[in-house]
Design a protein around this motif. Sequence first.
Motif, PDB file in Angstrom:
ATOM      1  N   LEU A 164       0.801  -1.376   0.015  1.00 47.19           N
ATOM      2  CA  LEU A 164      -0.059  -0.112   0.012  1.00 47.19           C
ATOM      3  C   LEU A 164       0.952   1.191   0.098  1.00 47.19           C
ATOM      4  O   LEU A 164       0.240   2.328  -0.918  1.00 47.19           O
ATOM      5  N   GLN A 167       2.445   1.747  -3.373  1.00 55.63           N
ATOM      6  CA  GLN A 167       1.096   2.381  -4.386  1.00 55.63           C
ATOM      7  C   GLN A 167       1.123   3.595  -4.138  1.00 55.63           C
ATOM      8  O   GLN A 167       0.781   4.588  -5.185  1.00 55.63           O
ATOM      9  N   PHE A 168       0.854   4.008  -2.766  1.00 60.23           N
ATOM     10  CA  PHE A 168       0.702   5.488  -2.541  1.00 60.23           C
ATOM     11  C   PHE A 168       1.743   6.435  -3.148  1.00 60.23           C
ATOM     12  O   PHE A 168       1.581   7.417  -3.674  1.00 60.23           O
ATOM     13  N   VAL A 171       2.352   5.716  -7.368  1.00 55.37           N
ATOM     14  CA  VAL A 171       1.252   6.162  -8.180  1.00 55.37           C
ATOM     15  C   VAL A 171       0.444   7.379  -7.794  1.00 55.37           C
ATOM     16  O   VAL A 171       0.414   8.163  -8.608  1.00 55.37           O
ATOM     17  N   VAL A 172      -0.044   7.389  -6.308  1.00 58.02           N
ATOM     18  CA  VAL A 172      -0.695   8.345  -5.986  1.00 58.02           C
ATOM     19  C   VAL A 172       0.060   9.898  -5.855  1.00 58.02           C
ATOM     20  O   VAL A 172      -0.131  10.608  -6.447  1.00 58.02           O
ATOM     21  N   PHE A 179      -2.057   3.629 -12.463  1.00 54.53           N
ATOM     22  CA  PHE A 179      -2.509   2.245 -11.512  1.00 54.53           C
ATOM     23  C   PHE A 179      -2.773   1.316 -12.200  1.00 54.53           C
ATOM     24  O   PHE A 179      -3.020   1.032 -13.277  1.00 54.53           O
ATOM     25  N   VAL A 275      -4.042  -6.950  -2.884  1.00 55.90           N
ATOM     26  CA  VAL A 275      -3.888  -5.481  -3.107  1.00 55.90           C
ATOM     27  C   VAL A 275      -3.946  -4.848  -4.390  1.00 55.90           C
ATOM     28  O   VAL A 275      -4.335  -3.763  -4.596  1.00 55.90           O
TER      29      VAL A 275
ATOM     30  N   ASP B 261      -8.616  -3.720  -5.218  1.00 55.02           N
ATOM     31  CA  ASP B 261      -9.008  -3.623  -3.702  1.00 55.02           C
ATOM     32  C   ASP B 261      -9.894  -2.178  -3.487  1.00 55.02           C
ATOM     33  O   ASP B 261      -9.615  -1.239  -4.376  1.00 55.02           O
ATOM     34  N   ARG B 268      -8.289   5.659  -7.131  1.00 54.43           N
ATOM     35  CA  ARG B 268      -8.411   5.950  -8.660  1.00 54.43           C
ATOM     36  C   ARG B 268      -9.622   6.935  -9.022  1.00 54.43           C
ATOM     37  O   ARG B 268      -9.282   7.594 -10.178  1.00 54.43           O
TER      38      ARG B 268
END
Lengths: 332, 561
Positions: A164, A167-168, A171-172, A179, A275, B261, B268
Amino acid sequence: MIRFLANRLLGMAVVLFLVCLFTYVIFFVLSPDPAVQICGKNCTPEAIDQIRANLGLDQPFWQQFWTFLSGLFVGRTYGTGANAVECVAPCLGYSFQSSQPVTGMILQRLPVSATVAIGAAVLWLLAGVSAGLVSAVREGKFTDRFITGLTLTGMSVPNYVLALSLQFLLVVTLGWLPFPQAVPFSEDPLQWFMNFLMPWIVLSIGAAAVYTRLTRANVIETLQENYVRTARAKGLSPGLVWRRHALRPALTPIVTIFGMDFAGLLGGALITETVFGLNGVGKLAADSITKNDQPVIMGVTLLAAFLVVVGNMVVDLLYTAIDPRVRVGSAA
Amino acid sequence: MLKKLTRAPAALLAAALLLTGCSGGQNDASGTAGDDPVSGGTIHMLQNADFSYLDPARGWDGGVNAFYRLVYRGLTMQAAGDAEDPNAIVPDMAESLGTASEDGLTWTYTLKDGLKFDNGDPITSTELAFGISRAWDPEIGIGSPWLKNTIAAPEDYLGPYQSGEHPGIETPDEKTIVFHLIEPFPEFDSVLAQPNAVPFPVGTGAGDEFINDIVASGPYTLETYTPGSLIKLVRNEHWDPDTDDVRKAYPDAWQFEIGLDGATIDERLIAGQGADQNAISGKVQPATLARLQSPDLADRVETAEAYCVTYMGMDTTEAPFDKLEVRQAMNYAIDRTSLQTASGGNQLALPATTIIPDAVNGHKDFDLYPSEGNNGDPEKAQELLASVGLEDGFSFTLDIRSQPIMQAQAESIQQALAKINVDVQLNVIDTSTYYETIGTPSQMHDAAITGWCPDWPSSSSTMVPPLVDGRVITEKGNTNIGLFDDPEINARIDEIRAMTDLDAANEAWGDFDEQVMALAPMVPLLQEPSVFLPGENIANYIPNTSMTDLTIVGLKDPSAG
């Protein structure tokens, strides 16, 4: 060698049989009644009985287990008449929740899990072994301590936190990666590769840390062996001592553990796949657990057991090739 | 009708909310105001779980019912999501709603012209009768039970594959279809709006044929299906919009991305990169709510009313809940404001004082056990307990699911009841076996927290009776978990069910709700609405916790993303 093989195969069969039996008992005895689940809202006791009969759940335990076992080898048929569904061998059962043969469901998802496993394995082997070697060579120096510290962190962070956070971050916040999206390789190879990059990294970090430590410890230990000292005393060049006398024995344990780790991963990376929304065997297991789809959970469990047992066997065979002492030992 | 609701009686609530959009429909008809939907483009649906089944004879839950509407048509259907009464039942392939015979036992429908399957074959009464009869197949017909509950069929009829044509359905000509019922059922139009009352070419769909492929009759047809991962729908060339008064079918294609998830879906939608501005999904996660307050996101947020009630059922056959005063005391003592906080605040929970939720037709507003600010009235409760000699309180066991929100709710109940010396022992049951356990009277303890939703929202006939009808108590899969059995209540259920004027019937259900609550067989706790975040380019999205109408959603600008 033949006797060795036969022994191993027999052992494999016994282990797999026991796994079959135990998983079957667990799901048979402890799970909620699938007939009640299928029947759902506005159900009647007669309808429940009807479903139980259709699924063969009204048969005694041993008979159900026997049907399941024989299905593995000769296949079986579910349902009757026009609705009969053929489940060809190896038939791992039939999903109550989605009305599909479990074998097919697993096979469809196996390529995803294999892609995850292979990519991650390459990463962690490269990173782990090379970091371990560097660490061993620089034993006690700053580089060694730095790497050892890193591995401690790598081993302590749970996968779901890592996944997580990564990904944060990637990506974010930074927007370096898109994504993960459901695209086949043929449609958009770049997105496909990007999708797998994060799972590969996540899975390899923990394993790489373990491999680093293992490699480091083995190499340091081997370098203190008498024959290495002898080799050095004979005046062999340090490079040759390394390659011929230190590396090979130091790496055999790595082969063992790698075989099992890799085989286990082929059976699905539950957390990572979930996930990142990867439709692999691990995700299938996770979904089936929440849906209480017992035949699928059992199927995945059996597959994982099978892969680990086979992985073990392959490692043992490789071992005999790498280290002749093992062969002698087993013959004795 | 929500997802798990149908599979496991109780699971209804939770899963239903999970899978669907929900909007009370009428409350939010303004939707994404401003920009109108335009034809073209692809809408992406991001979701965690795969649909139960593509075969409508098997699936039956809020999420998949919304999907079925895109690919299948029936004689009747629930009205468009932006209709004045989105719960109403309207004609679909039939020219009008059904005509019932004098005795209410025979219902006749006439088909429209120009109806076709996605392969171009015409849809006649024969295909419709065949498709409907699939519900009787013991292995396939595991979806909605309502066709079987209402249409007359011999005991040994086992669907078209084993027993041939359905003896209770007549097709005098290509355009006429006649149903013979077991007993009068004034809401039969609602039964035919159930997802399994759809046509299929004669002889298709045996065994697992429709598990991975389908024959469509609606505006879209299946292009690809990768179970657990991806569903792509494209236009069904043979669907004629002139025959369809409800479906708008704006986008050229639908893409359901499955297995994501929940937190990732929210990220998104918030980020809205690329094609994600054309995406929708189920309700947002509670943890995401706080971030939706920012002005740019707040504009996009949609809320939807609850179609279900969360309640505490009490075993009315055993002490102490066999006493009316004790059950009434529970209704007084519960602090619904604290329950609301425990359930995620006022966006995700509203106090419930009735069994029928506001969004369901037939709802009547009343509160027989009022308290200031819905904080509970311990004094009144104490008085009632004292009147039956329980002023020193008592102790009981409450069954709950091992799920954080339900545990928080249970703790709130514990605290509220501690004020009247009632000690609540919590019995935490695993989620997977929870509804089976409390649906088995011999296994349920003194009380349990659960939920219920109606099978169709246009009437309360499936909302209250299953919870209080003493004649539906069974050893397994029981819905009347309080084991409440009152002859007067049972008789009144039959009276209202027989009413042919459905508006009058709904008014009667509202009064009936009040009559039931006077006997306090349960404690209504909450109605749980949901919050949704459609992508920026999405238009006319009116989420609904019962079933979001996907057939009216479109893109503002099909070239974007």
